[in-house]
Design a protein around this motif. Structure first.
Motif, PDB file in Angstrom:
ATOM      1  N   ASP A  24      -1.786  10.646  -3.851  1.00 11.27           N
ATOM      2  CA  ASP A  24      -2.401   9.547  -4.587  1.00 11.27           C
ATOM      3  C   ASP A  24      -1.962   8.214  -3.991  1.00 11.27           C
ATOM      4  O   ASP A  24      -0.765   7.977  -3.781  1.00 11.27           O
ATOM      5  N   PHE A  25      -2.942   7.327  -3.741  1.00 12.06           N
ATOM      6  CA  PHE A  25      -2.688   6.012  -3.170  1.00 12.06           C
ATOM      7  C   PHE A  25      -3.014   4.944  -4.217  1.00 12.06           C
ATOM      8  O   PHE A  25      -3.886   5.139  -5.073  1.00 12.06           O
ATOM      9  N   ASN A  26      -2.334   3.812  -4.144  1.00  8.26           N
ATOM     10  CA  ASN A  26      -2.597   2.749  -5.110  1.00  8.26           C
ATOM     11  C   ASN A  26      -3.747   1.843  -4.691  1.00  8.26           C
ATOM     12  O   ASN A  26      -4.143   0.960  -5.455  1.00  8.26           O
ATOM     13  N   PHE A  27      -4.309   2.069  -3.494  1.00  5.98           N
ATOM     14  CA  PHE A  27      -5.515   1.376  -3.050  1.00  5.98           C
ATOM     15  C   PHE A  27      -6.413   2.389  -2.333  1.00  5.98           C
ATOM     16  O   PHE A  27      -5.929   3.394  -1.806  1.00  5.98           O
ATOM     17  N   PRO A  28      -7.709   2.138  -2.297  1.00  8.04           N
ATOM     18  CA  PRO A  28      -8.598   3.058  -1.580  1.00  8.04           C
ATOM     19  C   PRO A  28      -8.255   3.130  -0.091  1.00  8.04           C
ATOM     20  O   PRO A  28      -7.893   2.130   0.531  1.00  8.04           O
ATOM     21  N   VAL A  29      -8.388   4.324   0.450  1.00  7.45           N
ATOM     22  CA  VAL A  29      -8.081   4.563   1.858  1.00  7.45           C
ATOM     23  C   VAL A  29      -9.353   4.365   2.678  1.00  7.45           C
ATOM     24  O   VAL A  29     -10.415   4.895   2.345  1.00  7.45           O
ATOM     25  N   ILE A  30      -9.225   3.586   3.757  1.00  8.08           N
ATOM     26  CA  ILE A  30     -10.357   3.363   4.654  1.00  8.08           C
ATOM     27  C   ILE A  30     -10.217   4.185   5.931  1.00  8.08           C
ATOM     28  O   ILE A  30     -11.162   4.810   6.407  1.00  8.08           O
TER      29      ILE A  30
ATOM     30  N   ARG B 297      -3.978  -2.885   5.896  1.00  7.99           N
ATOM     31  CA  ARG B 297      -2.567  -2.589   5.728  1.00  7.99           C
ATOM     32  C   ARG B 297      -2.317  -1.098   5.946  1.00  7.99           C
ATOM     33  O   ARG B 297      -3.132  -0.262   5.561  1.00  7.99           O
ATOM     34  N   LEU B 298      -1.183  -0.777   6.538  1.00  7.22           N
ATOM     35  CA  LEU B 298      -0.765   0.607   6.722  1.00  7.22           C
ATOM     36  C   LEU B 298       0.076   1.039   5.531  1.00  7.22           C
ATOM     37  O   LEU B 298       0.808   0.241   4.943  1.00  7.22           O
ATOM     38  N   VAL B 299      -0.021   2.305   5.192  1.00  5.31           N
ATOM     39  CA  VAL B 299       0.720   2.826   4.049  1.00  5.31           C
ATOM     40  C   VAL B 299       2.207   2.819   4.335  1.00  5.31           C
ATOM     41  O   VAL B 299       2.636   2.921   5.506  1.00  5.31           O
TER      42      VAL B 299
ATOM     43  N   PHE C 185       0.867  -1.176   0.000  1.00  6.62           N
ATOM     44  CA  PHE C 185       0.000   0.000   0.000  1.00  6.62           C
ATOM     45  C   PHE C 185       0.906   1.229   0.000  1.00  6.62           C
ATOM     46  O   PHE C 185       1.609   1.492   0.980  1.00  6.62           O
ATOM     47  N   ARG C 186       0.915   1.979  -1.103  1.00  3.71           N
ATOM     48  CA  ARG C 186       1.874   3.057  -1.260  1.00  3.71           C
ATOM     49  C   ARG C 186       1.184   4.382  -1.535  1.00  3.71           C
ATOM     50  O   ARG C 186       0.058   4.441  -2.013  1.00  3.71           O
ATOM     51  N   LEU C 187       1.959   5.436  -1.266  1.00  5.75           N
ATOM     52  CA  LEU C 187       1.508   6.805  -1.488  1.00  5.75           C
ATOM     53  C   LEU C 187       2.487   7.489  -2.438  1.00  5.75           C
ATOM     54  O   LEU C 187       3.698   7.377  -2.296  1.00  5.75           O
TER      55      LEU C 187
ATOM     56  N   ASN D 193      -9.047   7.042  -3.431  1.00  6.95           N
ATOM     57  CA  ASN D 193      -7.591   6.874  -3.432  1.00  6.95           C
ATOM     58  C   ASN D 193      -6.853   8.173  -3.741  1.00  6.95           C
ATOM     59  O   ASN D 193      -5.701   8.142  -4.145  1.00  6.95           O
ATOM     60  N   ARG D 194      -7.510   9.324  -3.559  1.00  6.80           N
ATOM     61  CA  ARG D 194      -6.841  10.604  -3.799  1.00  6.80           C
ATOM     62  C   ARG D 194      -7.284  11.621  -2.742  1.00  6.80           C
ATOM     63  O   ARG D 194      -8.488  11.774  -2.472  1.00  6.80           O
ATOM     64  N   TYR D 195      -6.283  12.354  -2.198  1.00  2.36           N
ATOM     65  CA  TYR D 195      -6.544  13.411  -1.229  1.00  2.36           C
ATOM     66  C   TYR D 195      -5.892  14.698  -1.713  1.00  2.36           C
ATOM     67  O   TYR D 195      -4.922  14.676  -2.479  1.00  2.36           O
ATOM     68  N   SER D 196      -6.417  15.814  -1.222  1.00  2.00           N
ATOM     69  CA  SER D 196      -5.881  17.129  -1.547  1.00  2.00           C
ATOM     70  C   SER D 196      -5.473  17.819  -0.246  1.00  2.00           C
ATOM     71  O   SER D 196      -6.262  17.919   0.698  1.00  2.00           O
ATOM     72  N   LEU D 197      -4.212  18.285  -0.213  1.00  2.00           N
ATOM     73  CA  LEU D 197      -3.689  18.966   0.971  1.00  2.00           C
ATOM     74  C   LEU D 197      -3.580  20.457   0.677  1.00  2.00           C
ATOM     75  O   LEU D 197      -2.879  20.868  -0.255  1.00  2.00           O
ATOM     76  N   LYS D 198      -4.276  21.275   1.455  1.00  2.00           N
ATOM     77  CA  LYS D 198      -4.299  22.716   1.237  1.00  2.00           C
ATOM     78  C   LYS D 198      -3.605  23.437   2.396  1.00  2.00           C
ATOM     79  O   LYS D 198      -3.789  23.091   3.566  1.00  2.00           O
TER      80      LYS D 198
END
Length: 637
Positions: free
Chosen positions: A446-452, A519-521, A428-430, A490-495
């Motif tokens: 961006d993550f290669n798997f959906p984040v829970i 799994r932890l990133v 599980f990567r970022l 699987n995508r977040y935005s940091l402002k």
């Protein structure tokens, strides 16, 4: 006796020599070399029946013979266009003759044309007889109507070559259109088409960017275009060509140059007429709501990719996962075998059917505990689905979209014939945005798997300033001053209000994010520099000449066909745009008439009668330099 034999032998040798010379002279295509090169195409001497023949027999087979002044060859007969379209036609070339045999039953009172394009050429130089068209009529007169126009790609405005243009006296009903057109034509490399010898009237046009020449529109496989209104025919007057003159061979070259010049003048006149009348068709990828899934496949255990024919409204999409048909059939066969065995072995209690009992049956109950995550990708035509059960290797996916249902059967290919039941080993990567960050932008994670699960407070952010002597001053930024927003699973935005000229360092430990497998990133360390303001250039643009009453989008793009959109905004009423912060690079602009006011370019919709939205391209590329301002004006035609 001896003298007679010698004389006969001499005669025999002389006869052989004479035959050899005759054979050399009669050899196909042989002759003396040298002299001026023949650059002229073959010249038609006669046709049987003659061109423009009327009251032609409608019941096949129909035979047409074309006689030329030199030996000819036929090539690319698949590019010969018959209008109205014919399906049973054969073409043969022999010596100085071309023969056409039509086995179709012809329509009454119709003028037929056969456009050979470049199929006929001379034997020696293969110089084609460009655009020769033979025509005849099954009525008492030859129709003299024509319609010409240009087909362009609606998105790039590039000409669409080798597209089938179909003409209908009545607007075709139903979609996809499968009815036979009244006339057809094919676009050249410049997107230009001309249909001649048409009955006078008004025609609706459909275009299919196809190679098959089946004159059908398949919106899932090929681009199409259509005319919103019928186009009226214009009178066609064939150009008066220069004929072959007796005498030296150079006259062929002179004649060809004269005729080529004549064709060019006629083509330029036609282009001018098209420009004034607006006879343009814009091709685009249409869509059918009943056919929306293009391809579906397993990427690996627990992950499938869905490719769509067009961008979907995901709120209207419903997914359902069922056991694969093959698994259901295996269980059904086992149950039938079980029933047959019970009947045969009734009364033999204690005997076991070892092969049937040892059969490994698929589990049909897994859909009840299956959890999945649907993840749209950056490409609007691609989506991914992730499962919590890695052992699922075969399934039936049922999709309901706006009342239309599509089904896909998916099986995971496994090497060696064994089933793959082990958990996926992919970590599980970022991944984060490039190291240069614009001070007004957000940072994408961006993550290669959906984040829970997420715990952003465990991350840390440092702000680093470097003075002229190279000394660094580091400030710890409290995480509550940042804002993390979820865009996709699987995508977040940091402002954060990034400061120009500074550097930022991110440390994201594994405890910050987890996926649905628990799994932890992977722990991630990342730095990004925010360029100083003087590293940007400034661009001012004034757009003039647009029609009032429409909303327009002005897009700054990277140069080239399908360039990446750097900035998009609604064009103000005064047409003035200011770009105070532009990265030094080559840029250009695209103007979009936003007819439905949704803030993006939209293709057409034949079923709703919507043409693709119009686009205009800035006529040049601009080189933006750091700490420099440029002013540009654009008069839109």
């Amino acid at each position: 006796m001896r003298m007679i034999r010698v004389q006969r032998a001499d005669v025999f040798v002389m006869a052989l020599g004479l035959l050899a010379v005759m054979a050399s002279c009669a050899r196909y295509g042989a002759g003396p070399t040298g002299g001026p090169k023949d650059l002229a195409p073959p010249i038609l001497l006669s046709a049987l029946p003659p061109e423009g023949d009327t009251v032609h027999d409608m019941n096949g087979p129909t035979e047409i013979v074309l006689n030329f002044d030199e030996y000819v060859v036929l090539s690319e007969t698949d590019k010969i266009v018959t209008s109205p379209p014919l399906s049973k036609v054969s073409y043969t070339g022999n010596l100085k003759q071309v023969k056409v045999v039509i086995e179709d039953t012809l329509l009454r009172d119709r003028t037929y044309s056969i456009n050979f394009n470049n199929a006929i050429g001379d034997l020696h130089e293969s110089t084609p007889l460009q655009g020769y068209t033979y025509f005849f009529s099954t009525g008492s007169k030859v129709d003299s109507g024509r319609i010409d126009g240009i087909v362009k790609d609606a998105f790039t405005l590039a000409p669409v070559a080798s597209a089938s243009v179909m003409f209908y006296a009545r607007k075709p009903e139903g979609y996809p259109v499968v009815s036979s057109p009244d006339y057809v034509a094919v676009t050249d490399t410049g997107g230009y088409f001309q249909c001649r010898y048409m009955a006078e009237g008004c025609y609706y046009l459909l275009v299919a960017a196809e190679e098959s020449r089946d004159y059908r529109v398949d919106p899932t496989q090929e681009k199409m275009a259509y005319s919103s209104d019928c186009w009226q025919t214009q009178a066609y007057r064939p150009p008066v060509l220069f004929r072959k003159q007796p005498g030296i061979k150079e006259s062929d070259s002179l004649m060809r140059k004269a005729n080529d010049s004549l064709y060019r003048v006629e083509r330029q006149q036609n282009y001018g007429d098209i420009g004034q009348s607006g006879r343009y068709l814009y091709a685009y990828q249409d869509k059918l709501d009943s056919v929306f899934l293009k391809e579906s496949k397993f990427d690996k255990a627990g992950e499938i990719t869905l490719n769509w024919y067009y961008a979907l409204d995901y709120d209207s999409l419903h997914l359902e996962f069922l056991p694969a048909y093959s698994d259901m059939e295996m269980v059904r066969q086992w149950e039938m075998m079980q029933a047959d065995t019970n009947q045969v072995e009734e009364g033999r209690r204690g005997r076991r059917n070892r092969p049937m009992e040892d059969m490994e049956l698929p589990d049909l109950s897994w859909p009840s505990f299956l959890r999945y995550s649907f993840v749209p990708q950056s490409d609007p035509l691609v989506s991914k689905v992730y499962f919590n059960n890695m052992a699922v290797t075969g399934l039936r996916l049922v999709m309901d979209y706006k009342g239309f249902v599509d089904t896909a059967e998916l099986m995971l290919p496994v090497s060696g014939g064994g089933k793959k039941t082990m958990a996926d080993t992919v970590a599980f990567r970022l991944s984060m945005s490039p190291g240069s960050l614009f001070f007004q932008d957000s940072l994408l994670l961006d993550f290669n798997f959906p984040v829970i699960g997420e715990d952003w407070a465990k991350a840390s952010l440092l702000e680093i300033a470097t003075d002229e002597e190279g000394k660094k001053d580091t400030v710890v930024i409290p995480m509550e001053e940042t804002r993390l927003e979820r865009i996709y699973p699987n995508r977040y935005s940091l402002k954060y209000p990034w400061k120009p000229g500074l550097e930022y360092s991110f440390f994201i430990p594994s405890a910050c994010f987890s996926d649905y497998f628990g799994r932890l990133v992977d722990t991630t360390f990342f730095t990004a520099r925010v360029p100083a303001l003087e590293t940007y250039g400034q661009v001012g643009l004034r757009v003039q000449g647009v029609d009032t009453g429409f909303q327009y989008l002005i897009q700054m793009v990277t140069p080239g066909t399908g360039g990446r959109i750097l900035h998009s905004a609604v064009l103000p009423e005064d047409g003035r745009m200011e770009y105070p912060y532009v990265n030094p690079s080559n840029i250009s602009f695209v103007l979009v008439r936003d007819d439905n006011r949704n803030g993006r370019w939209d293709a057409g919709d034949y079923q709703k009668g919507l043409q693709p939205e119009r686009r205009w391209f800035f006529p040049k590329n601009l080189q933006v330099e750091a700490d420099w301002r440029m002013e540009e004006s654009w008069s839109v035609k």
